[in-house]
Design a protein around this motif. Structure first.
Motif, mmCIF file in Angstrom:
data_model
loop_
_atom_site.group_PDB
_atom_site.id
_atom_site.type_symbol
_atom_site.label_atom_id
_atom_site.label_comp_id
_atom_site.label_asym_id
_atom_site.label_seq_id
_atom_site.Cartn_x
_atom_site.Cartn_y
_atom_site.Cartn_z
ATOM 1 N N GLN A 198 0.854 -1.189 0.000
ATOM 2 C CA GLN A 198 0.000 0.000 0.000
ATOM 3 C C GLN A 198 0.890 1.239 0.000
ATOM 4 N N ALA A 199 1.006 1.878 -1.135
ATOM 5 C CA ALA A 199 1.901 3.037 -1.250
ATOM 6 C C ALA A 199 1.513 4.166 -0.298
ATOM 7 N N ASP A 200 0.231 4.314 0.006
ATOM 8 C CA ASP A 200 -0.197 5.408 0.885
ATOM 9 C C ASP A 200 0.081 5.117 2.359
ATOM 10 N N CYS A 201 0.764 4.021 2.661
ATOM 11 C CA CYS A 201 1.178 3.710 4.025
ATOM 12 C C CYS A 201 2.523 4.355 4.351
ATOM 13 N N ALA A 202 3.262 4.759 3.336
ATOM 14 C CA ALA A 202 4.590 5.340 3.538
ATOM 15 C C ALA A 202 4.472 6.764 4.080
ATOM 16 N N ASP A 203 5.589 7.337 4.463
ATOM 17 C CA ASP A 203 5.604 8.750 4.866
ATOM 18 C C ASP A 203 5.745 9.584 3.604
ATOM 19 N N TRP A 204 5.087 10.630 3.451
ATOM 20 C CA TRP A 204 4.048 11.212 4.258
ATOM 21 C C TRP A 204 2.858 10.303 4.261
ATOM 22 N N PHE A 205 2.383 10.046 5.481
ATOM 23 C CA PHE A 205 1.313 9.081 5.664
ATOM 24 C C PHE A 205 -0.033 9.696 5.325
ATOM 25 N N ASP A 206 -0.846 8.949 4.578
ATOM 26 C CA ASP A 206 -2.159 9.416 4.167
ATOM 27 C C ASP A 206 -3.218 8.781 5.064
ATOM 28 N N ASN A 207 -3.558 9.469 6.171
ATOM 29 C CA ASN A 207 -4.522 8.887 7.099
ATOM 30 C C ASN A 207 -5.962 9.046 6.639
#
Length: 144
Positions: free
Chosen positions: A34-43
């Motif tokens: 899941q690319a959106d788990c990396a920093d900057w984190f997409d909560n």
């Protein structure tokens, strides 16, 4: 006797609901999938997960491995049963260096839901326990 069974049932149900409401919620994801788990984190795209009752902390792990002339970095966010909470409520992470160009940073926190990116459970417990005792007292008075 029948009223006692009802009172005990209500008390047990209340404790079960309270236990689930006090379980911390953490983000659980892996940047490899899941690319959106990396920093900057997409909560916004990641959802909080109710941790099991024995898991009282959230964890964030940053794994760095030197592969083919570059650092491959992965982020893991998960619920945790143990782990040392760093300074500044877990914002300061511990670092571990492994063999052959491996670095791992991990952070643990328990101060709020989603802290591995709500309300403080410790303050909720101190507020709800007296209310629960009053509720039980009222039920027992009603039974007599």
């Amino acid at each position: 006797m029948n009223k006692l069974v009802v009172a005990v049932t209500i008390l047990v149900a209340t404790l079960i609901v309270l236990e689930q409401s006090f379980a911390i919620k953490c983000f659980v994801c892996n940047s490899f999938h899941q690319a959106d788990c990396a920093d900057w984190f997409d909560n916004v795209t990641q959802h909080l997960v109710n941790c099991d009752s024995w898991q009282h902390k959230c964890r964030k792990i940053v794994q760095e491995v030197w592969l083919e002339d570059h650092w491959d970095v992965r982020y893991l966010r998960q619920c945790a049963a143990g782990g040392k909470i760093g300074r500044y409520e877990g914002r300061e992470c511990q670092e571990v260096y492994g063999t052959y160009n491996i670095r791992v940073r991990y952070c643990h926190c328990d101060n709020q839901d989603g802290c591995n990116s709500a309300p403080h459970t410790k303050s909720q417990i101190s507020f709800v326990v007296p209310l629960l005792l009053i509720f039980c007292t009222l039920i027992l008075r009603h039974i007599r």
